[in-house]
Write a protein that holds these residues in place. Structure first.
Motif, PDB file in Angstrom:
ATOM      1  N   GLY A 109      83.375  42.357  29.781  1.00  0.00           N
ATOM      2  CA  GLY A 109      83.011  41.523  28.645  1.00  0.00           C
ATOM      3  C   GLY A 109      84.049  40.500  28.241  1.00  0.00           C
ATOM      4  N   THR A 113      72.711  39.473  29.610  1.00  0.00           N
ATOM      5  CA  THR A 113      73.215  39.256  30.966  1.00  0.00           C
ATOM      6  C   THR A 113      74.696  39.604  31.004  1.00  0.00           C
ATOM      7  N   VAL A 114      75.138  40.185  32.125  1.00  0.00           N
ATOM      8  CA  VAL A 114      76.567  40.438  32.309  1.00  0.00           C
ATOM      9  C   VAL A 114      77.069  39.641  33.508  1.00  0.00           C
ATOM     10  N   LEU A 135      77.422  43.832  39.422  1.00  0.00           N
ATOM     11  CA  LEU A 135      76.743  42.865  38.553  1.00  0.00           C
ATOM     12  C   LEU A 135      75.284  42.701  38.948  1.00  0.00           C
ATOM     13  N   SER A 161      79.042  37.063  29.592  1.00  0.00           N
ATOM     14  CA  SER A 161      78.449  38.380  29.305  1.00  0.00           C
ATOM     15  C   SER A 161      77.979  38.344  27.858  1.00  0.00           C
ATOM     16  N   ASN A 179      72.451  43.742  36.131  1.00  0.00           N
ATOM     17  CA  ASN A 179      71.451  42.816  35.602  1.00  0.00           C
ATOM     18  C   ASN A 179      70.034  43.266  35.950  1.00  0.00           C
ATOM     19  N   ALA A 204      80.037  45.102  26.762  1.00  0.00           N
ATOM     20  CA  ALA A 204      79.711  45.079  28.194  1.00  0.00           C
ATOM     21  C   ALA A 204      80.185  46.346  28.893  1.00  0.00           C
TER      22      ALA A 204
END
Length: 434
Positions: A217, A211-212, A195, A222, A199, A110
């Motif tokens: 992370g 997706t985060v 975020l 995430s 995304n 992430a």
């Protein structure tokens, strides 16, 4: 007084018809154009390489071509690649995927997304420090909180100044969780705003399965697939700033704080790590690029392994992958000589194939058979074997490749007998030619 003679009228009519038949029908059928051959498109057998990529059965994984090319569009040689006189192109589709298709927690992968999204919003030249940022209390509190959770951090103090490059270096090389949050706030005003942007960036770049929910992370939400994360690894490896940070030795940061490189793994196999991490939910997660040299040419690919149970398994899986890469990277047939893309059939029963006349190859690792063949053919009635009658264009390795099509056997003239006995197709061809 003249008399009506029916026999004479009939004789004149028949004679006229005979004259017209001889004078019109004969030349029309004997000298007129022949009907065009009908065309049926065909699909040649797919050419496959001797060695397909070996990927883990567990977790989720994927590899994607990142092929050096020169200005002419041909694969660069190893010397050209080493000299840096190349551009990088990413494959459109993965070379291969392994494991499951469901997204899995991605751990510190992430942070590579964070780096790409931040650099998209705050561009930076390779080697340049970029703008400076004075850390605030929230940045220091992140450091304290993540340290207490035994998560990776790089020490900071309130009020000290970090450049954009230094923050990226701490996050990418040192896997600093606090610097991921700091970068997100610095570039977007808040982690939540980051975020939303991240995304949207993932969706815009074709990674709908990833997706985060945080910048670093640590949260299981995430998550992504091996195919998507292989593209993230490729984008990172071809980003000049990230690539420069990864290849440089970890240097002292603010206040002489050194950062150990957490990304490196199995360099002796030709692997360059982009992100390497472990969480209980995600297992070992590894983003990387790898290089195979075959003769004077170099092939580079990016990969992602998520959900590896331990480092011994990661080592075994990467070693198997690289063995299959060394066996599989070669000159691949894209349009093989003699491959047929159409069959032509004449009204009098002759047939011939429209086959590739000039073979075309591409250096790489077979992902799939060339697709979306577009065939354009001239109108053909007769022709000798080897006559060029059109072209075929296919999609292969992210580019269009084309070659001429030629007859694989001769289509002969049917002769006067067939012409005289088949007036309808001959006359139709004459009418269509007007």
């Amino acid at each position: 007084m003249s008399r009506f003679r029916p026999g004479r009228v009939i004789g004149i009519s028949v004679g006229t018809l005979v004259i017209l038949t001889i004078g019109v029908y004969g030349p029309a059928t004997l000298l007129g154009p022949l009907p065009h051959a009908t065309v049926a498109l065909t699909v040649p057998d797919a050419s496959v390489t001797a060695s397909t990529p070996v990927l883990p059965a567990a977790g989720t994984s994927g590899i994607l071509a990142v092929t050096p090319v020169d200005a002419t569009g041909e694969s660069a040689t190893a010397d050209t690649a080493a000299a840096g006189t190349r551009t990088e192109t990413l494959g459109v589709d993965p070379i291969a995927v392994g494991g499951g298709s469901a997204p899995l927690p991605m751990a510190s992968a992430a942070k590579i997304i964070t780096a790409l999204v931040v650099l998209d919003a705050k561009p930076l030249e390779a080697g340049e420090p970029g703008p400076a940022y004075s850390l605030v209390t929230a940045d220091y509190q992140d450091y304290l909180d993540y340290t207490a959770e035994d998560a990776r951090t790089v020490i900071v103090f309130p009020g000290e100044s970090w450049t954009e490059r230094e923050m990226l270096q701490a996050m990418i090389l040192g896997s600093s969780n606090n610097h991921a949050d700091t970068l997100a706030r610095w570039a977007f005003g808040s982690v939540d705003a980051y975020l939303t942007a991240a995304n949207a960036w993932l969706a815009a770049n074709g990674m709908a399965d990833t997706t985060v929910v945080d910048a670093n992370g640590l949260q299981d939400g995430s998550a992504g697939t091996g195919a998507d994360l292989a593209r993230i690894a490729a984008l990172a490896a071809t980003n000049p700033v990230i690539a420069d940070i990864i290849k440089q030795p970890a240097s002292a940061l603010v206040g002489q704080r050194g950062v150990n490189n957490t990304t490196a793994y199995l360099p002796e196999e030709g692997i360059t790590g982009v992100s390497r991490s472990y969480t209980d939910a995600g297992g070992v997660c590894f983003l990387f690029t790898a290089t195979v040299v075959a003769g004077e040419k170099t092939f580079t690919f990016a990969g992602a392994f998520l959900g590896e149970p331990d480092y011994d398994t990661l080592t075994a899986d990467l070693t198997a992958l690289m063995a299959s890469a060394r066996a599989g990277v070669t000159e691949l047939p894209v349009l093989a000589e003699g491959d047929g893309y159409a069959t032509l059939t004449t009204a009098w029963g002759d047939s011939a194939g429209a086959v590739v006349g000039t073979p075309k190859t591409r250096f790489g690792w077979q992902a799939a058979a060339p697709s979306n063949a577009e065939v354009t053919l001239d109108d053909v009635t007769t022709g000798r074997a080897g006559a060029k009658i059109g072209r075929v264009t296919v999609d292969a390795f992210g580019e269009s490749v084309s070659s001429t099509l030629e007859l694989d056997s001769t289509l002969t003239d049917p002769g006067p007998g067939w012409r005289l006995l088949h007036p309808i197709p001959v006359i139709s061809a004459l009418v269509n030619s007007w």
